[in-house]
Structures are given as structure tokens and as C-alpha cells.
Motif scaffolding. Structure first.
Motif, PDB file in Angstrom:
ATOM      1  N   TYR A 177      12.248  13.808 -24.185  1.00 31.32           N
ATOM      2  CA  TYR A 177      12.627  14.263 -22.847  1.00 31.32           C
ATOM      3  C   TYR A 177      11.487  15.033 -22.186  1.00 31.32           C
ATOM      4  O   TYR A 177      11.221  14.879 -20.991  1.00 31.32           O
ATOM      5  CB  TYR A 177      13.873  15.150 -22.922  1.00 31.32           C
ATOM      6  CG  TYR A 177      14.237  15.759 -21.595  1.00 31.32           C
ATOM      7  CD1 TYR A 177      13.884  17.070 -21.278  1.00 31.32           C
ATOM      8  CD2 TYR A 177      14.920  15.024 -20.639  1.00 31.32           C
ATOM      9  CE1 TYR A 177      14.195  17.620 -20.048  1.00 31.32           C
ATOM     10  CE2 TYR A 177      15.232  15.563 -19.409  1.00 31.32           C
ATOM     11  CZ  TYR A 177      14.873  16.856 -19.118  1.00 31.32           C
ATOM     12  OH  TYR A 177      15.178  17.390 -17.892  1.00 31.32           O
ATOM     13  N   GLU A 178      10.803  15.890 -22.962  1.00 33.22           N
ATOM     14  CA  GLU A 178       9.719  16.685 -22.396  1.00 33.22           C
ATOM     15  C   GLU A 178       8.620  15.804 -21.815  1.00 33.22           C
ATOM     16  O   GLU A 178       8.053  16.099 -20.760  1.00 33.22           O
ATOM     17  CB  GLU A 178       9.139  17.613 -23.471  1.00 33.22           C
ATOM     18  CG  GLU A 178       8.094  18.591 -22.980  1.00 33.22           C
ATOM     19  CD  GLU A 178       8.657  19.585 -21.967  1.00 33.22           C
ATOM     20  OE1 GLU A 178       9.883  19.781 -21.931  1.00 33.22           O
ATOM     21  OE2 GLU A 178       7.852  20.156 -21.214  1.00 33.22           O
ATOM     22  N   GLU A 179       8.356  14.695 -22.503  1.00 32.14           N
ATOM     23  CA  GLU A 179       7.340  13.771 -21.991  1.00 32.14           C
ATOM     24  C   GLU A 179       7.857  12.999 -20.776  1.00 32.14           C
ATOM     25  O   GLU A 179       7.148  12.824 -19.781  1.00 32.14           O
ATOM     26  CB  GLU A 179       6.928  12.802 -23.090  1.00 32.14           C
ATOM     27  CG  GLU A 179       5.893  11.778 -22.636  1.00 32.14           C
ATOM     28  CD  GLU A 179       5.528  10.791 -23.723  1.00 32.14           C
ATOM     29  OE1 GLU A 179       4.805   9.827 -23.414  1.00 32.14           O
ATOM     30  OE2 GLU A 179       5.966  10.979 -24.876  1.00 32.14           O
ATOM     31  N   ASP A 217      16.248   0.155 -11.908  1.00 31.82           N
ATOM     32  CA  ASP A 217      16.346  -1.273 -12.188  1.00 31.82           C
ATOM     33  C   ASP A 217      14.980  -1.912 -12.417  1.00 31.82           C
ATOM     34  O   ASP A 217      14.883  -3.122 -12.526  1.00 31.82           O
ATOM     35  CB  ASP A 217      17.056  -1.985 -11.029  1.00 31.82           C
ATOM     36  CG  ASP A 217      17.615  -3.338 -11.450  1.00 31.82           C
ATOM     37  OD1 ASP A 217      18.105  -3.447 -12.585  1.00 31.82           O
ATOM     38  OD2 ASP A 217      17.532  -4.284 -10.651  1.00 31.82           O
ATOM     39  N   SER A 218      13.944  -1.100 -12.496  1.00 32.84           N
ATOM     40  CA  SER A 218      12.588  -1.637 -12.621  1.00 32.84           C
ATOM     41  C   SER A 218      12.184  -1.793 -14.086  1.00 32.84           C
ATOM     42  O   SER A 218      12.685  -1.076 -14.960  1.00 32.84           O
ATOM     43  CB  SER A 218      11.595  -0.702 -11.926  1.00 32.84           C
ATOM     44  OG  SER A 218      11.517   0.535 -12.616  1.00 32.84           O
ATOM     45  N   PRO A 219      11.275  -2.736 -14.378  1.00 27.59           N
ATOM     46  CA  PRO A 219      10.758  -2.854 -15.751  1.00 27.59           C
ATOM     47  C   PRO A 219      10.099  -1.562 -16.233  1.00 27.59           C
ATOM     48  O   PRO A 219      10.157  -1.236 -17.417  1.00 27.59           O
ATOM     49  CB  PRO A 219       9.748  -4.002 -15.638  1.00 27.59           C
ATOM     50  CG  PRO A 219      10.209  -4.805 -14.457  1.00 27.59           C
ATOM     51  CD  PRO A 219      10.762  -3.796 -13.493  1.00 27.59           C
ATOM     52  N   ALA A 220       9.470  -0.808 -15.303  1.00 26.98           N
ATOM     53  CA  ALA A 220       8.814   0.445 -15.675  1.00 26.98           C
ATOM     54  C   ALA A 220       9.826   1.436 -16.245  1.00 26.98           C
ATOM     55  O   ALA A 220       9.546   2.150 -17.217  1.00 26.98           O
ATOM     56  CB  ALA A 220       8.109   1.046 -14.462  1.00 26.98           C
ATOM     57  N   VAL A 240      12.214   4.524 -20.937  1.00 32.30           N
ATOM     58  CA  VAL A 240      13.312   5.145 -21.685  1.00 32.30           C
ATOM     59  C   VAL A 240      13.489   4.559 -23.086  1.00 32.30           C
ATOM     60  O   VAL A 240      14.356   5.026 -23.832  1.00 32.30           O
ATOM     61  CB  VAL A 240      14.635   5.028 -20.897  1.00 32.30           C
ATOM     62  CG1 VAL A 240      14.523   5.731 -19.561  1.00 32.30           C
ATOM     63  CG2 VAL A 240      15.049   3.568 -20.714  1.00 32.30           C
ATOM     64  N   LYS A 241      12.696   3.574 -23.458  1.00 33.53           N
ATOM     65  CA  LYS A 241      12.847   2.983 -24.792  1.00 33.53           C
ATOM     66  C   LYS A 241      12.785   4.015 -25.917  1.00 33.53           C
ATOM     67  O   LYS A 241      13.576   3.945 -26.865  1.00 33.53           O
ATOM     68  CB  LYS A 241      11.783   1.902 -25.006  1.00 33.53           C
ATOM     69  CG  LYS A 241      12.180   0.527 -24.498  1.00 33.53           C
ATOM     70  CD  LYS A 241      11.121  -0.511 -24.854  1.00 33.53           C
ATOM     71  CE  LYS A 241      11.546  -1.913 -24.395  1.00 33.53           C
ATOM     72  NZ  LYS A 241      10.523  -2.926 -24.750  1.00 33.53           N
ATOM     73  N   PRO A 242      11.843   5.007 -25.879  1.00 33.33           N
ATOM     74  CA  PRO A 242      11.791   5.977 -26.978  1.00 33.33           C
ATOM     75  C   PRO A 242      13.064   6.791 -27.139  1.00 33.33           C
ATOM     76  O   PRO A 242      13.332   7.333 -28.208  1.00 33.33           O
ATOM     77  CB  PRO A 242      10.614   6.879 -26.575  1.00 33.33           C
ATOM     78  CG  PRO A 242       9.773   6.046 -25.672  1.00 33.33           C
ATOM     79  CD  PRO A 242      10.738   5.191 -24.915  1.00 33.33           C
ATOM     80  N   MET A 243      13.904   6.874 -26.100  1.00 31.42           N
ATOM     81  CA  MET A 243      15.129   7.661 -26.176  1.00 31.42           C
ATOM     82  C   MET A 243      16.258   6.917 -26.879  1.00 31.42           C
ATOM     83  O   MET A 243      17.195   7.533 -27.380  1.00 31.42           O
ATOM     84  CB  MET A 243      15.565   8.072 -24.760  1.00 31.42           C
ATOM     85  CG  MET A 243      16.627   9.148 -24.712  1.00 31.42           C
ATOM     86  SD  MET A 243      16.962   9.730 -23.034  1.00 31.42           S
ATOM     87  CE  MET A 243      15.485  10.704 -22.736  1.00 31.42           C
ATOM     88  N   HIS A 244      16.173   5.583 -26.930  1.00 30.22           N
ATOM     89  CA  HIS A 244      17.263   4.795 -27.504  1.00 30.22           C
ATOM     90  C   HIS A 244      17.533   5.150 -28.958  1.00 30.22           C
ATOM     91  O   HIS A 244      18.679   5.130 -29.405  1.00 30.22           O
ATOM     92  CB  HIS A 244      16.955   3.305 -27.392  1.00 30.22           C
ATOM     93  CG  HIS A 244      17.001   2.798 -25.979  1.00 30.22           C
ATOM     94  ND1 HIS A 244      16.465   1.582 -25.608  1.00 30.22           N
ATOM     95  CD2 HIS A 244      17.505   3.341 -24.851  1.00 30.22           C
ATOM     96  CE1 HIS A 244      16.642   1.402 -24.310  1.00 30.22           C
ATOM     97  NE2 HIS A 244      17.270   2.455 -23.839  1.00 30.22           N
ATOM     98  N   ARG A 253      21.206  -3.971 -26.009  1.00 29.07           N
ATOM     99  CA  ARG A 253      21.523  -2.873 -25.101  1.00 29.07           C
ATOM    100  C   ARG A 253      20.786  -3.054 -23.781  1.00 29.07           C
ATOM    101  O   ARG A 253      21.361  -2.884 -22.699  1.00 29.07           O
ATOM    102  CB  ARG A 253      21.136  -1.545 -25.745  1.00 29.07           C
ATOM    103  CG  ARG A 253      21.436  -0.324 -24.871  1.00 29.07           C
ATOM    104  CD  ARG A 253      20.926   0.966 -25.497  1.00 29.07           C
ATOM    105  NE  ARG A 253      21.615   1.261 -26.741  1.00 29.07           N
ATOM    106  CZ  ARG A 253      21.052   1.260 -27.933  1.00 29.07           C
ATOM    107  NH1 ARG A 253      19.771   0.943 -28.051  1.00 29.07           N
ATOM    108  NH2 ARG A 253      21.741   1.553 -29.007  1.00 29.07           N
ATOM    109  N   ALA A 254      19.519  -3.402 -23.848  1.00 24.93           N
ATOM    110  CA  ALA A 254      18.739  -3.580 -22.627  1.00 24.93           C
ATOM    111  C   ALA A 254      19.261  -4.753 -21.799  1.00 24.93           C
ATOM    112  O   ALA A 254      19.340  -4.672 -20.567  1.00 24.93           O
ATOM    113  CB  ALA A 254      17.270  -3.797 -22.981  1.00 24.93           C
ATOM    114  N   PHE A 255      19.634  -5.851 -22.473  1.00 24.74           N
ATOM    115  CA  PHE A 255      20.140  -7.004 -21.728  1.00 24.74           C
ATOM    116  C   PHE A 255      21.433  -6.686 -21.003  1.00 24.74           C
ATOM    117  O   PHE A 255      21.594  -6.975 -19.811  1.00 24.74           O
ATOM    118  CB  PHE A 255      20.363  -8.197 -22.663  1.00 24.74           C
ATOM    119  CG  PHE A 255      21.157  -9.306 -22.019  1.00 24.74           C
ATOM    120  CD1 PHE A 255      20.577 -10.135 -21.078  1.00 24.74           C
ATOM    121  CD2 PHE A 255      22.495  -9.488 -22.325  1.00 24.74           C
ATOM    122  CE1 PHE A 255      21.311 -11.137 -20.448  1.00 24.74           C
ATOM    123  CE2 PHE A 255      23.247 -10.487 -21.714  1.00 24.74           C
ATOM    124  CZ  PHE A 255      22.637 -11.308 -20.774  1.00 24.74           C
TER     125      PHE A 255
END
Length: 390
Positions: free
Chosen positions: A41-43, A86-89, A94-98, A251-253
Motif C-alpha cells: 500500500y505504501e508504494e 479499467d485500464s491495463p495500468a 494492484v497485482k502485488p496486493m492480490h 480474478r482479473a478476468f
């Protein structure tokens, strides 16, 4: 023919416009992952702060249950947030949070109506809007699939949408229509009621109706070998790859594909003879998705109460600027294209036309314009299966 003046059109649009947005994300952090979550979160918060439209955010931890966390953020307008989320960015960000968060969370979005300043004064009064995405995920449901609330008739409605590679539409339609239906009854309280699948160009929309637990119903369907075979068969034709066997990829899909039902007008009483189900996808001008969905729902509510109108009921699905309206009509509805399209009187046609991209010659105030537009946004029905043959 009376034509609305430019100021009148802008007044109508202002009534449908959005205000500042408050986003509330309620999370359950996995045991042993709290420090990793804080580091992530900090990052992320510094990167999110640079996104256009972002105002502020807060991170809170429950004093009753240390596993429960709350992230709130404020945005200048919904358009800025929705464009970013809704963007790829955003998905990469947020991938590291999953890996820190369990499958139980709630994502809520509210328009800010009033607020109290430091001196105690209330500031700003705006028209309330519905929650865009405010339902908890089902425990164990496919990642990103919300457990939405049932309508007045006890039926839960939800949709998924995705695109396939141009040129593969006929192959995909054939695959999606030729499958063996799973058993409708899931358990004592849950059953599949209806599945309607439509295509428009290379866009696929699958609308489902479930009584009971949406998550349980989806898990039931996903485990059927016939359904798994269909999903695997269309995978090579998808524009964006998916791996439903990978929890993070699934989850992403499902998060990308979710198309929530934001308005529902139930079918009541006056059905005469055959009923046709039709779906339409609307070419929304950027940032107008919620306004289009609300206007269509208002018109359908009035139409369903009119015995002379062929519209019996509808469900409007909307996510950002993707708006799909599934409407149930009397079989003779082809004689009233304006009703099938969701256009009421001339005033409503003018406002709706201002929210949509009709092209240089588009005009919803004329019969020819309505007929042409209906042909352009009408979706092809691929399959429609009720509880008897879902």
C-alpha cells in the motif's frame, strides 16, 4: 416538431451528470500478510496520487478485528476514477496486493452529496446516485464475481462481457450455442433460472438469472465438464487471454468482464401471448454511461406501466461506458422500434441522443433515425435458455 434549445439540453444533461466520487474498499487481509500489505500500500499510494482526478485516500484498520481494513479515496469526478480503474495500468499496479487479500471484500462507489467543513457548515447538495458497484464478493465464487442483491422478484441478475478476435464471431457463436445445459437445480435454495447470450460484432454478453446464491450457481456451472469444454474451446478466439485455472488470472478476468445490473424493471401482470427477449448495446459518449443507464431505466419504468406499450420489463447492465439493455417485449414489438430502443418522447430522445455517439446524421427524434439506430445497436441472440433447459 418542437426542438429543445441548447440550454434546455444542457439542463437535462446536468440533471444526469455526476458529482465528486467517494470509493470505499473493504478488505480482509490474510493471516500473516499484514506487513506485506502495508508495504504494498505504501508504494501504491504514491503512484495512485499521480493519477489525474485523484484527490486523497485513507487507510484504516478495524479496532474490533485486525484482519479487517478499509481504504477510502476521493476523486474529482467518476469519469477520472472509472477511466483509471479499467485500464491495463491499474491491473498491473494492484497485482502485488492480490496475494495479501482474501476473496472477501466489498467495493462501493458513492457520489458525494453533502459534506461538513471544519467549521461545521454543510457544503454542496446534489442528486443522489445509485451505488455503481456495491456488493460483496461471494465466498469461493470465481474471483471478481460479485454476490449481487436480488431484485423484487427474488432473482439475481448479472452479466459478463468480453470480446473475441474479429473474424471469429461465427465460430464463437456456434460454440456458445451448442452446449449441453447443466442441471438447473444447484441445491435446496439455489437454482439457475435463465441464461441469455448475445453478440454484437465481436462483443459477447452473457446475462444470467439466478434464484439463491449467485456464487454457488456459478461454481456449479463452472464444474460441469460440458461447460468447461465450451470455455476452453473459445479461449483461442478471445482478444484478451484468460486462464480460469489460475486463481489470480481468473480474478482479473471476472473483474474485467463483470457487467453489473444497475437497474431492473420487473415484468408484471400484463403479458399477452408470446414474449421476445432483445438486447441492445448503446454507443455511449465518454463519461456518460451512468446517465444513459438511468435514463433508459426511467423510460422503461414508464413504458412497463403503460398497457399500450410493448415493453414489459427490462434490465440495464452498465459498467463505465458499456451499457447493455436486455428488454422483454410483446411479440409484436417490431411495429414500435422507439419503445424497443428505450426512447420515450421527443424530449427524452433529444437528451439520450446527446449522451450517445449517433454519428453525424443520427437523430432519435425521427422514425427513420430510430429505425436505423435500432438496427445498429441490436444484439444478435445466440441462445436463450430458461430453467427448463438452462
Amino acid at each position: 416538431m418542437t426542438t429543445l434549445s441548447e440550454p434546455q439540453v444542457h439542463q437535462q444533461l446536468a440533471e444526469l451528470d455526476d458529482s465528486r466520487l467517494r470509493v470505499v474498499l473493504m478488505l480482509e487481509i490474510q493471516d500473516g500478510a499484514q506487513q506485506r500489505f502495508l508495504d504494498v500500500y505504501e508504494e501504491l499510494r504514491h503512484r495512485v496520487a499521480s493519477v489525474p482526478g485523484h484527490v486523497s485516500d485513507q487507510l484504516c484498520q478495524s479496532i474490533d478485528d485486525p484482519r479487517q481494513w478499509l481504504i477510502t479515496s476521493e476523486w474529482n469526478d467518476p469519469h477520472s476514477f472509472l477511466e483509471w480503474v479499467d485500464s491495463p495500468a491499474h491491473r498491473e499496479m494492484v497485482k502485488p496486493m492480490h496475494g495479501c487479500v482474501s476473496d472477501r471484500f466489498r467495493s462501493l462507489r458513492y457520489n458525494i452529496l453533502r459534506e461538513t467543513s471544519a467549521k461545521g457548515g454543510a457544503t454542496g447538495t446534489r442528486r443522489p446516485e445509485e451505488v455503481v458497484a456495491g456488493s460483496p464478493r461471494a465466498a469461493g465464487a470465481p474471483g471478481g464475481m460479485p454476490q449481487v442483491q436480488p431484485g423484487p422478484d427474488g432473482v439475481i441478475r448479472h452479466a459478463l462481457t468480453f470480446t473475441v478476435k474479429p473474424g471469429s464471431e461465427q465460430k464463437v457463436a456456434k460454440i456458445l450455442s451448442a452446449y449441453t445445459s447443466p442441471q438447473a437445480r444447484v441445491d435446496e435454495t439455489t437454482s439457475l433460472r435463465r441464461t441469455s447470450l448475445f453478440m454484437h460484432g465481436n462483443r459477447v454478453v452473457r446475462a444470467v438469472e439466478v434464484v439463491g446464491d449467485l456464487g454457488a450457481a456459478l461454481r456449479h456451472v463452472a464444474m460441469q465438464p460440458e461447460i468447461r469444454a465450451v470455455e476452453e474451446a473459445i479461449n483461442p478466439y478471445l482478444e484478451e487471454d484468460r486462464e480460469l485455472g489460475n486463481p489470480e488470472a481468473a480474478r482479473a478476468f471476472f473483474a474485467r468482464a463483470a457487467l453489473p445490473a444497475v437497474h431492473h424493471t420487473p415484468v408484471v401482470g400484463r403479458v399477452r401471448g408470446d414474449v421476445e427477449r432483445q438486447a441492445l448495446v448503446y454507443p455511449v459518449r465518454k463519461g456518460n454511461g451512468a446517465a444513459v443507464a438511468k435514463l433508459l431505466a426511467e423510460q422503461d419504468g414508464l413504458a412497463a406501466a403503460d398497457p399500450a406499450n410493448p415493453v414489459l420489463g427490462s434490465t440495464v447492465f452498465q459498467r463505465e461506458d458499456t451499457v447493455v439493455r436486455v428488454v422483454d417485449l410483446q411479440a409484436e414489438a417490431g411495429a414500435q422500434p422507439a419503445a424497443a430502443l428505450g426512447v420515450g418522447g421527443e424530449r427524452e430522445a433529444t437528451v439520450l441522443g446527446s449522451l450517445l455517439d449517433l454519428g453525424p446524421e443520427g437523430d432519435l427524434r425521427t422514425a427513420a433515425g430510430v429505425a436505423r439506430f435500432l438496427a445498429e445497436c441490436d444484439m444478435r441472440l445466440v441462445t436463450d435458455r430458461s430453467s427448463q433447459d438452462v
